[in-house]
Design a protein around this motif. Structure first.
Motif, PDB file in Angstrom:
ATOM      1  N   LEU A  17      71.027  53.872  18.868  1.00  0.00           N
ATOM      2  CA  LEU A  17      70.042  53.721  19.934  1.00  0.00           C
ATOM      3  C   LEU A  17      70.031  54.963  20.823  1.00  0.00           C
ATOM      4  CD1 LEU A  17      70.668  50.032  21.031  1.00  0.00           C
ATOM      5  CD2 LEU A  17      68.793  50.925  19.660  1.00  0.00           C
ATOM      6  N   GLU A  20      69.631  54.333  24.581  1.00  0.00           N
ATOM      7  CA  GLU A  20      70.846  53.855  25.253  1.00  0.00           C
ATOM      8  C   GLU A  20      71.738  55.027  25.654  1.00  0.00           C
ATOM      9  OE1 GLU A  20      73.763  51.236  26.749  1.00  0.00           O
ATOM     10  OE2 GLU A  20      71.659  50.906  26.287  1.00  0.00           O
ATOM     11  N   SER A  30      72.899  50.958  31.521  1.00  0.00           N
ATOM     12  CA  SER A  30      72.437  50.643  30.178  1.00  0.00           C
ATOM     13  C   SER A  30      70.921  50.532  30.176  1.00  0.00           C
ATOM     14  CB  SER A  30      73.043  49.313  29.707  1.00  0.00           C
ATOM     15  OG  SER A  30      72.480  48.927  28.486  1.00  0.00           O
ATOM     16  N   VAL A  31      70.298  50.885  29.087  1.00  0.00           N
ATOM     17  CA  VAL A  31      68.852  50.784  28.968  1.00  0.00           C
ATOM     18  C   VAL A  31      68.407  49.319  29.034  1.00  0.00           C
ATOM     19  CG1 VAL A  31      68.721  50.684  26.454  1.00  0.00           C
ATOM     20  CG2 VAL A  31      66.871  51.735  27.715  1.00  0.00           C
ATOM     21  N   PHE A  32      69.307  48.416  28.735  1.00  0.00           N
ATOM     22  CA  PHE A  32      68.994  46.991  28.797  1.00  0.00           C
ATOM     23  C   PHE A  32      68.897  46.491  30.237  1.00  0.00           C
ATOM     24  CE2 PHE A  32      71.118  47.513  24.678  1.00  0.00           C
ATOM     25  CZ  PHE A  32      70.139  46.986  23.843  1.00  0.00           C
ATOM     26  N   PRO A  39      65.233  48.263  24.470  1.00  0.00           N
ATOM     27  CA  PRO A  39      66.099  49.409  24.164  1.00  0.00           C
ATOM     28  C   PRO A  39      65.380  50.553  23.459  1.00  0.00           C
ATOM     29  CG  PRO A  39      66.448  47.732  22.545  1.00  0.00           C
ATOM     30  CD  PRO A  39      65.471  47.165  23.540  1.00  0.00           C
TER      31      PRO A  39
END
Length: 85
Positions: A17, A20, A30-32, A39
Motif C-alpha cells: 500500500l 499507507e 495511517s491512511v485509514f 487506503p
C-alpha cells in the motif's frame, strides 16, 4: 513454472500500500485514519497524490521488469503480463 513465479511476484508487489507508506511518512497517521479511510491515492490526492501515483506506477513497472529481463528472459512479454496481473 516461470509464469507462476511471475504471478506471485506481481501479487506481492500489488499488496504493498503506497498510500499507507506515504501517509505515515508525511503525517505520522495511517491512511485509514484520515479523509475517507480509503487506503488509496484518492484519499490523499490533495496533499501527496503525485507521490502515491508514482509509487503505484513503480509497483507495476518493477515486477514486470524483474520478471521479463532478469528472471525469465525466455518468456519475454509473457512474464511481464503475468507479473502485471
Amino acid at each position: 513454472m516461470g509464469r507462476l513465479i511471475s504471478l506471485l511476484i506481481g501479487y506481492a508487489f500489488g499488496n504493498f500500500l503506497t498510500a499507507e507508506v506515504v501517509s505515515r511518512k508525511a503525517s505520522g497517521n495511517s491512511v485509514f485514519n484520515i479523509g475517507t479511510g480509503n487506503p488509496g491515492m484518492a484519499n490523499i490526492v490533495n496533499q501527496y497524490g503525485a507521490v502515491v501515483f508514482a509509487g503505484d506506477l513503480l509497483k507495476i513497472f518493477i515486477p514486470c521488469l524483474v520478471c521479463r529481463v532478469t528472471l525469465f528472459p525466455k518468456l519475454g512479454a509473457t512474464a511481464a503480463a503475468y507479473a502485471r496481473t
